[in-house]
Design a protein around this motif. Structure first.
Motif, PDB file in Angstrom:
ATOM      1  N   VAL A 192       0.848  -1.192   0.000  1.00 27.08           N
ATOM      2  CA  VAL A 192       0.000   0.000   0.000  1.00 27.08           C
ATOM      3  C   VAL A 192       0.885   1.244   0.000  1.00 27.08           C
ATOM      4  N   SER A 193       0.693   2.115  -0.971  1.00 34.33           N
ATOM      5  CA  SER A 193       1.456   3.366  -1.028  1.00 34.33           C
ATOM      6  C   SER A 193       0.759   4.409  -0.152  1.00 34.33           C
ATOM      7  N   PHE A 194       0.897   4.205   1.173  1.00 36.04           N
ATOM      8  CA  PHE A 194       0.187   5.067   2.122  1.00 36.04           C
ATOM      9  C   PHE A 194       0.955   6.376   2.316  1.00 36.04           C
ATOM     10  N   GLY A 195       0.229   7.468   2.308  1.00 37.18           N
ATOM     11  CA  GLY A 195       0.812   8.782   2.534  1.00 37.18           C
ATOM     12  C   GLY A 195      -0.130   9.855   2.026  1.00 37.18           C
ATOM     13  N   ILE A 196       0.318  11.091   2.126  1.00 33.52           N
ATOM     14  CA  ILE A 196      -0.428  12.233   1.604  1.00 33.52           C
ATOM     15  C   ILE A 196       0.388  12.832   0.472  1.00 33.52           C
ATOM     16  N   TYR A 197      -0.213  12.946  -0.681  1.00 35.07           N
ATOM     17  CA  TYR A 197       0.447  13.532  -1.846  1.00 35.07           C
ATOM     18  C   TYR A 197       0.593  15.037  -1.597  1.00 35.07           C
ATOM     19  N   ASN A 198       1.807  15.510  -1.521  1.00 28.88           N
ATOM     20  CA  ASN A 198       2.070  16.901  -1.168  1.00 28.88           C
ATOM     21  C   ASN A 198       1.802  17.812  -2.356  1.00 28.88           C
ATOM     22  N   SER A 199       0.543  17.841  -2.777  1.00 28.73           N
ATOM     23  CA  SER A 199       0.156  18.573  -3.978  1.00 28.73           C
ATOM     24  C   SER A 199      -1.073  19.436  -3.693  1.00 28.73           C
ATOM     25  N   PRO A 200      -0.913  20.766  -3.653  1.00 28.56           N
ATOM     26  CA  PRO A 200      -2.090  21.629  -3.503  1.00 28.56           C
ATOM     27  C   PRO A 200      -3.124  21.371  -4.591  1.00 28.56           C
ATOM     28  N   MET A 201      -2.666  21.035  -5.789  1.00 28.17           N
ATOM     29  CA  MET A 201      -3.586  20.790  -6.891  1.00 28.17           C
ATOM     30  C   MET A 201      -4.487  19.599  -6.606  1.00 28.17           C
TER      31      MET A 201
END
Length: 565
Positions: A192-201
């Motif tokens: 699982v690629s768990f995390g938060i995508y650091n993308s304001p978009m």
């Protein structure tokens, strides 16, 4: 409206100066997009950026209208997703050592065939998705709001450009300077690629789409990642690697089933009506559904000839058998409809997924020459990418009152220019860096193309794909968003999670001022709510635009720096 006025309407929006500005911008954005897609494994929508730039340069040349600016940005952004379709598929062949088996001519033919099919399909489905079902198309909505805000100035303009500036600065810190990471809060969960995508978009996409649609999207992600991968592996049903194959197959099946159901339930009746109307039409060139000639009958003939020409090009130029060529063209139409629906509901165009689906179908027919399978994926991905772009543009035009014929013709101009430029940039990068520079952990990660390369051997789990296919059809017939569930199943978890956080932010934003708006006199509440919604939409649009602008600038500088070196 008489015929002369109709011509004046769309011709006043598709102007010579707009075509020149749009074409120059198309060259720059297409080149930048090819580099971005290969280097970062992602491609931000350039539509909002193109809208702002188009209005700016048109105003430098004198008085303009929002509709002229809208058509100009349609031309300008058209080539970006053509470049994305190529970058997300064909480099996979380079990774397998097939670089010497094709060159610029074949790459251009892939781009050209995909562009023509995308244009034909969007002309047929425009009325259904934009007028009848009125899908959100969040990026197109953002482009329209950006143009309105730029013209309005004042507080609205301040909100727009402030949010663009903040998002742009954030993107510089992340992408240009490397100060900020791409992913936050990563956890080592197997499979699982768990995390938060650091993308304001990505957050703004969730904000624009809203909580209810994102609940289905995120529900699919939870089921796939923590139900099938984590839960199934922990229960000993399968290994993590097997679970990942099941999940990707299930996700593709869900999206394919949704696309098939859309075609059968909604699109075929529309096409049937189109053909009936074309046969019985008085050829006076006044039908508003015609986006090419003004005549449904003439359009039907043009589309038929265009489709036949693509079949011939795929067969003779790309080397597929006659039967495979017909199947590729037919399935490309299905995939393009799926792509338009996905963009309309989520703002995401998983073009390489649709390319994979058709690739696997053609492989199942016995086509086993690997390089030709990459051509198939490329044609489909380009068509889906172009369709996503033009349908977003149609949505912006629907809000602004732009003539869709002017937009479609502008998209055709930009798409053809983009096909030439994208093919040239791909070959230039290959010549400058060599085929060994493409792949995971290398100069150009080309993540999507790497997936295509690994999938050339076939569907990881045929039973899961069949189950997903049936489930997608059933969910769509039950009026549930099967496409969004499929996206949640297929996409990396961090993307779904980040979009869901954006939807939560929308809920928080709405509730933060709900009490104050409710306390206003009854006659003021509607206007206050409209202003509240408009402010949120403008800020989200600015965030989309800020990250896109920085991505285009960084890519543009990098392309010429790499070629000069």
């Amino acid at each position: 409206m008489d015929n002369g006025k109709a011509r004046a309407s769309w011709r006043g929006q598709l102007t010579l100066r707009g075509a020149i500005i749009g074409t120059i911008g198309c060259v720059i954005i297409t080149a930048s997009s090819a580099y971005t897609a290969l280097k970062l494994g992602a491609l931000p929508w350039p539509i909002v950026f193109a809208a702002v730039i188009s209005l700016f340069f048109l105003r430098l040349l004198g008085h303009t209208s929002l509709n002229e600016a809208n058509v100009t940005h349609t031309i300008m952004s058209a080539g970006a997703m053509v470049a994305g379709g190529l970058a997300f598929t064909l480099p996979g062949a380079w990774m397998l050592g097939l670089a010497d088996q094709f060159g610029w001519v074949q790459i251009f033919l892939v781009a050209l065939c995909g562009t023509v099919l995308g244009l034909i399909c969007t002309a047929l489905i425009h009325h259904h998705f934009i007028v009848d079902t009125e899908l959100e198309f969040p990026t197109g909505t953002a482009a329209a709001e950006t143009l309105l805000a730029t013209e309005a100035g004042g507080k609205t303009g301040l909100r727009l450009f402030s949010s663009m500036g903040i998002a742009g600065l954030y993107s510089v810190l992340r992408d240009a300077l490397g100060i900020l990471p791409t992913l936050l809060l990563q956890l080592p969960i197997p499979g699982v690629s768990f995390g938060i995508y650091n993308s304001p978009m990505m957050l703004s996409v969730g904000f624009l789409v809203g909580l209810v649609p994102l609940a289905f999207w995120f529900g699919g992600a939870l089921f796939a990642n923590f139900g099938l991968i984590v839960g199934g592996s922990a229960a000993g049903l399968w290994s993590t690697a097997t679970a990942q194959g099941i999940v990707s197959s299930l996700g593709m099946g869900l999206m394919m089933g949704s696309g098939i159901a859309t075609v059968v339930k909604d699109i075929l009746p529309q096409v049937g009506g189109f053909l009936r109307d074309a046969r019985g039409e008085k050829d006076d060139g006044q039908d508003s559904r015609s986006l090419v000639s003004g005549s449904l009958r003439t359009d039907a003939g043009i589309f038929g000839l265009g489709t036949a020409a693509v079949v011939v090009l795929v067969c003779m130029g790309l080397g597929l058998s006659p039967l495979a060529s017909v199947v590729v063209v037919a399935l490309t139409f299905v995939a393009t409809i799926m792509s338009a629906q996905s963009c309309g509901q989520t703002g995401i165009d998983p073009m390489e997924i649709f390319g994979l689906i058709v690739l696997l179908a053609v492989a199942a027919m016995g086509e086993n020459v690997q390089v030709r399978l990459f051509f198939v994926a490329g044609v489909v991905a380009v068509a889906c990418g172009l369709a996503g772009d033009v349908m977003n543009d149609f949505r912006a035009g629907h809000i602004l009152g732009t003539d869709p014929r002017a937009q479609w013709l502008g998209q055709a101009l930009g798409g053809i220019v983009g096909a030439v430029v994208a093919a040239a940039v791909m070959c230039a990068l290959l010549a400058a860096y060599g085929p060994d520079a493409f792949g995971p952990g290398k100069t150009f990660v080309a993540a999507q193309a790497s997936v295509v390369a690994t999938m050339v051997s076939g569907i990881p789990s045929v039973p899961a794909f069949v189950i997903g296919l049936a489930a997608g059809i059933a969910l769509y017939w039950a009026k549930l968003p099967a496409m969004m569930v499929g996206l949640g199943v297929y996409l990396p978890f961090y993307m779904s999670f980040t979009a869901f956080l954006g939807a939560i932010a929308k809920v928080v934003y709405d509730r933060a001022t709900a009490g104050r708006r409710a306390a206003l006199p009854q006659d003021q509440q509607a206007e206050a709510t409209a202003e509240h919604d408009r402010a949120g939409l403008v800020v989200a649009s600015g965030i989309l635009g800020g990250e896109s602008i920085v991505g285009v600038i960084i890519a543009f500088v990098s392309v010429f720096a790499s070629l000069a070196g």
